[in-house]
Scaffold this motif. Structure first.
Motif, PDB file in Angstrom:
ATOM      1  N   SER A   1       0.830  -1.196   0.000  1.00 38.34           N
ATOM      2  CA  SER A   1       0.000   0.000   0.000  1.00 38.34           C
ATOM      3  C   SER A   1       0.871   1.255   0.000  1.00 38.34           C
ATOM      4  N   ARG A   2       0.225   2.377  -0.257  1.00 39.07           N
ATOM      5  CA  ARG A   2       0.928   3.664  -0.250  1.00 39.07           C
ATOM      6  C   ARG A   2       1.522   3.934   1.139  1.00 39.07           C
ATOM      7  N   ASP A   3       0.765   3.609   2.184  1.00 36.13           N
ATOM      8  CA  ASP A   3       1.262   3.826   3.540  1.00 36.13           C
ATOM      9  C   ASP A   3       2.474   2.955   3.842  1.00 36.13           C
ATOM     10  N   ASP A   4       2.477   1.730   3.312  1.00 36.08           N
ATOM     11  CA  ASP A   4       3.634   0.849   3.500  1.00 36.08           C
ATOM     12  C   ASP A   4       4.895   1.502   2.948  1.00 36.08           C
ATOM     13  N   TRP A   5       4.785   2.067   1.745  1.00 35.40           N
ATOM     14  CA  TRP A   5       5.931   2.697   1.109  1.00 35.40           C
ATOM     15  C   TRP A   5       6.347   3.985   1.833  1.00 35.40           C
ATOM     16  N   LEU A   6       5.370   4.734   2.339  1.00 37.93           N
ATOM     17  CA  LEU A   6       5.696   5.968   3.064  1.00 37.93           C
ATOM     18  C   LEU A   6       6.448   5.645   4.351  1.00 37.93           C
ATOM     19  N   VAL A   7       6.014   4.601   5.056  1.00 34.89           N
ATOM     20  CA  VAL A   7       6.698   4.202   6.284  1.00 34.89           C
ATOM     21  C   VAL A   7       8.122   3.738   5.976  1.00 34.89           C
ATOM     22  N   ALA A   8       8.274   2.936   4.915  1.00 38.44           N
ATOM     23  CA  ALA A   8       9.606   2.453   4.529  1.00 38.44           C
ATOM     24  C   ALA A   8      10.510   3.616   4.120  1.00 38.44           C
ATOM     25  N   ALA A   9       9.942   4.607   3.423  1.00 39.37           N
ATOM     26  CA  ALA A   9      10.726   5.771   3.006  1.00 39.37           C
ATOM     27  C   ALA A   9      11.163   6.592   4.219  1.00 39.37           C
ATOM     28  N   GLY A  10      10.246   6.768   5.186  1.00 40.59           N
ATOM     29  CA  GLY A  10      10.608   7.479   6.405  1.00 40.59           C
ATOM     30  C   GLY A  10      11.672   6.745   7.193  1.00 40.59           C
ATOM     31  N   PHE A  11      11.556   5.418   7.231  1.00 45.59           N
ATOM     32  CA  PHE A  11      12.550   4.584   7.903  1.00 45.59           C
ATOM     33  C   PHE A  11      13.913   4.750   7.235  1.00 45.59           C
ATOM     34  N   ALA A  12      13.925   4.765   5.912  1.00 49.61           N
ATOM     35  CA  ALA A  12      15.170   4.944   5.164  1.00 49.61           C
ATOM     36  C   ALA A  12      15.798   6.299   5.461  1.00 49.61           C
ATOM     37  N   LEU A  13      14.972   7.349   5.528  1.00 46.74           N
ATOM     38  CA  LEU A  13      15.487   8.690   5.804  1.00 46.74           C
ATOM     39  C   LEU A  13      16.109   8.757   7.190  1.00 46.74           C
ATOM     40  N   SER A  14      15.437   8.191   8.180  1.00 44.21           N
ATOM     41  CA  SER A  14      15.984   8.203   9.543  1.00 44.21           C
ATOM     42  C   SER A  14      17.268   7.386   9.609  1.00 44.21           C
ATOM     43  N   LEU A  15      17.306   6.282   8.880  1.00 47.61           N
ATOM     44  CA  LEU A  15      18.487   5.421   8.857  1.00 47.61           C
ATOM     45  C   LEU A  15      19.689   6.164   8.275  1.00 47.61           C
ATOM     46  N   GLY A  16      19.477   6.841   7.149  1.00 47.27           N
ATOM     47  CA  GLY A  16      20.563   7.572   6.508  1.00 47.27           C
ATOM     48  C   GLY A  16      21.054   8.727   7.354  1.00 47.27           C
ATOM     49  N   ILE A  17      20.122   9.530   7.879  1.00 47.10           N
ATOM     50  CA  ILE A  17      20.516  10.692   8.680  1.00 47.10           C
ATOM     51  C   ILE A  17      21.216  10.268   9.960  1.00 47.10           C
ATOM     52  N   MET A  18      20.703   9.234  10.619  1.00 48.45           N
ATOM     53  CA  MET A  18      21.297   8.759  11.870  1.00 48.45           C
ATOM     54  C   MET A  18      22.763   8.375  11.674  1.00 48.45           C
ATOM     55  N   ASN A  19      23.046   7.606  10.635  1.00 45.50           N
ATOM     56  CA  ASN A  19      24.418   7.164  10.382  1.00 45.50           C
ATOM     57  C   ASN A  19      25.310   8.316   9.937  1.00 45.50           C
ATOM     58  N   TRP A  20      24.802   9.153   9.021  1.00 49.43           N
ATOM     59  CA  TRP A  20      25.610  10.267   8.511  1.00 49.43           C
ATOM     60  C   TRP A  20      25.956  11.254   9.619  1.00 49.43           C
ATOM     61  N   ALA A  21      24.966  11.615  10.437  1.00 46.52           N
ATOM     62  CA  ALA A  21      25.180  12.631  11.463  1.00 46.52           C
ATOM     63  C   ALA A  21      26.144  12.159  12.544  1.00 46.52           C
ATOM     64  N   ILE A  22      26.047  10.885  12.954  1.00 44.73           N
ATOM     65  CA  ILE A  22      26.932  10.442  14.026  1.00 44.73           C
ATOM     66  C   ILE A  22      28.375  10.340  13.545  1.00 44.73           C
ATOM     67  N   TYR A  23      28.588   9.989  12.264  1.00 45.36           N
ATOM     68  CA  TYR A  23      29.956   9.984  11.746  1.00 45.36           C
ATOM     69  C   TYR A  23      30.510  11.398  11.652  1.00 45.36           C
ATOM     70  N   GLN A  24      29.650  12.361  11.310  1.00 43.81           N
ATOM     71  CA  GLN A  24      30.083  13.762  11.309  1.00 43.81           C
ATOM     72  C   GLN A  24      30.473  14.192  12.724  1.00 43.81           C
ATOM     73  N   SER A  25      29.747  13.707  13.709  1.00 39.34           N
ATOM     74  CA  SER A  25      30.074  14.028  15.093  1.00 39.34           C
ATOM     75  C   SER A  25      31.380  13.364  15.517  1.00 39.34           C
ATOM     76  N   PHE A  26      31.573  12.085  15.128  1.00 36.39           N
ATOM     77  CA  PHE A  26      32.816  11.384  15.455  1.00 36.39           C
ATOM     78  C   PHE A  26      34.042  12.144  14.935  1.00 36.39           C
TER      79      PHE A  26
END
Length: 248
Positions: free
Chosen positions: A25-50
Motif C-alpha cells: 500500500s501507499r502507507d507501507d511505502w511511506l513508512v519504509a521511506a521514512g525509515f530509510a530517511l531516519s536510517l541515513g541521517i542517523m548514520n551520517w550525522a553520528i559519523y560527522q560528530s565522530f
C-alpha cells in the motif's frame, strides 16, 4: 563509510529477504521511506560528530534521542525511575573533560533525533512488512539517498579494495546484524522499553575505547556503566512485553 555500510546492508538483506514489492500500500511505502530517511541521517550525522568530538561523548549525547522516547513512553513512576537512572549514567559518562565543538555536539543531537525516529519507524516497518523485507527496502532507499554525497566526498577512494573490504565488514557488523535484530526485537518490545535498553550503547562505546583505543575507564565511568546496565535490566523486568503478530 556510511554509504559502504548502507550498500553492504542493502545487498545482504535483499539477497536474504528477497522482498515482495507487489501489493504494498501507499502507507507501507511511506513508512519504509521514512525509515530509510531516519536510517541515513542517523548514520551520517553520528559519523560527522565522530569527526569532531570523542566517540564516547558523541554516543552519550546521541542517546538523548532514545532517552527522550523512553520518557515520553513512560506511564508509571517505576518506569521513570529506570529512565532517570539511565539518564544519570549518560550524564556521568559525559562528565569527563573533553574538547567539544558546537558542530560536533549539534551533529550528535541530530543523530539522536534520527535515532528516536529510527526506533519508531523500525517498529512500524516491522508491523507492515513481513520478515526483513521492510529493512531491505529501507536500506536500498537509504543507499540511493547517500550515493551522490558519498561519490562527491569519496571519489575514486570508494573503489580502493582495502576500503571496500573494511566498509563491507563494518556494514555487516554494525548494520546488517544489529538492524535485523532490532527490527525483530521491536515486534515484541514497546519502543519506550527499547529506548531504555539502548542506554547500553554509551557504555558499550566506553568499553570499546578500552579495546580499540586503549583508554582506561575512570571510576566515574564504571559507575555510569553500572547505572545504564541496571536501568536496562530493570526496565525489561518491570515492563510486560507487548506481542503483536508479525505480518504473514
Amino acid at each position: 563509510m556510511v554509504w559502504l555500510r548502507l550498500v553492504t546492508s542493502a545487498l545482504v538483506l535483499v539477497a536474504i529477504a528477497r522482498p515482495q514489492l507487489r501489493g504494498r500500500s501507499r502507507d507501507d511505502w511511506l513508512v519504509a521511506a521514512g525509515f530509510a530517511l531516519s536510517l541515513g541521517i542517523m548514520n551520517w550525522a553520528i559519523y560527522q560528530s565522530f569527526a569532531r568530538i570523542p566517540l564516547g561523548i558523541a554516543v552519550t549525547i546521541e542517546f538523548v534521542g532514545p532517552l527522550t522516547l523512553a520518557v515520553v513512553g513512560s506511564r508509571r513512576a517505576r518506569d521513570l525511575l529506570w529512565v532517570g537512572l539511565a539518564a544519570v549514567g549518560v550524564l556521568l559518562l559525559g562528565l569527563e573533560p573533553a574538547d567539544l565543538s558546537v558542530a560536533g555536539v549539534a551533529f550528535a543531537l541530530l543523530a539522536g533525533a534520527a535515532w528516536a525516529a529510527y526506533i519508531l519507524l523500525s517498529a512500524s516497518t516491522g508491523r507492515r512488512w513481513p520478515g526483513l523485507d521492510g529493512l531491505a527496502v529501507a536500506s536500498v532507499l537509504a543507499t540511493v539517498l547517500m550515493t551522490v554525497p558519498a561519490v562527491l566526498a569519496g571519489g575514486s577512494t570508494l573503489l580502493d579494495p582495502r576500503v571496500l573490504v573494511i566498509g563491507a565488514l563494518v556494514g555487516l557488523l554494525s548494520s546488517v546484524v544489529p538492524y535485523s535484530c532490532e527490527m525483530v526485537a521491536l515486534r515484541s518490545l514497546a519502543p519506550s522499553v527499547f529506548g531504555i535498553l539502548m542506554s547500553l550503547e554509551p557504555a558499550a562505546a566506553a568499553l570499546a575505547a578500552i579495546v580499540v583505543l586503549h583508554e582506561l575507564l575512570s571510576p566515574l565511568q564504571w559507575l555510569a556503566v553500572a547505572c545504564v546496565v541496571v536501568a536496562s535490566g530493570g526496565a525489561t523486568r518491570s515492563r510486560p512485553l507487548h506481542s503483536e503478530p508479525a505480518p504473514d
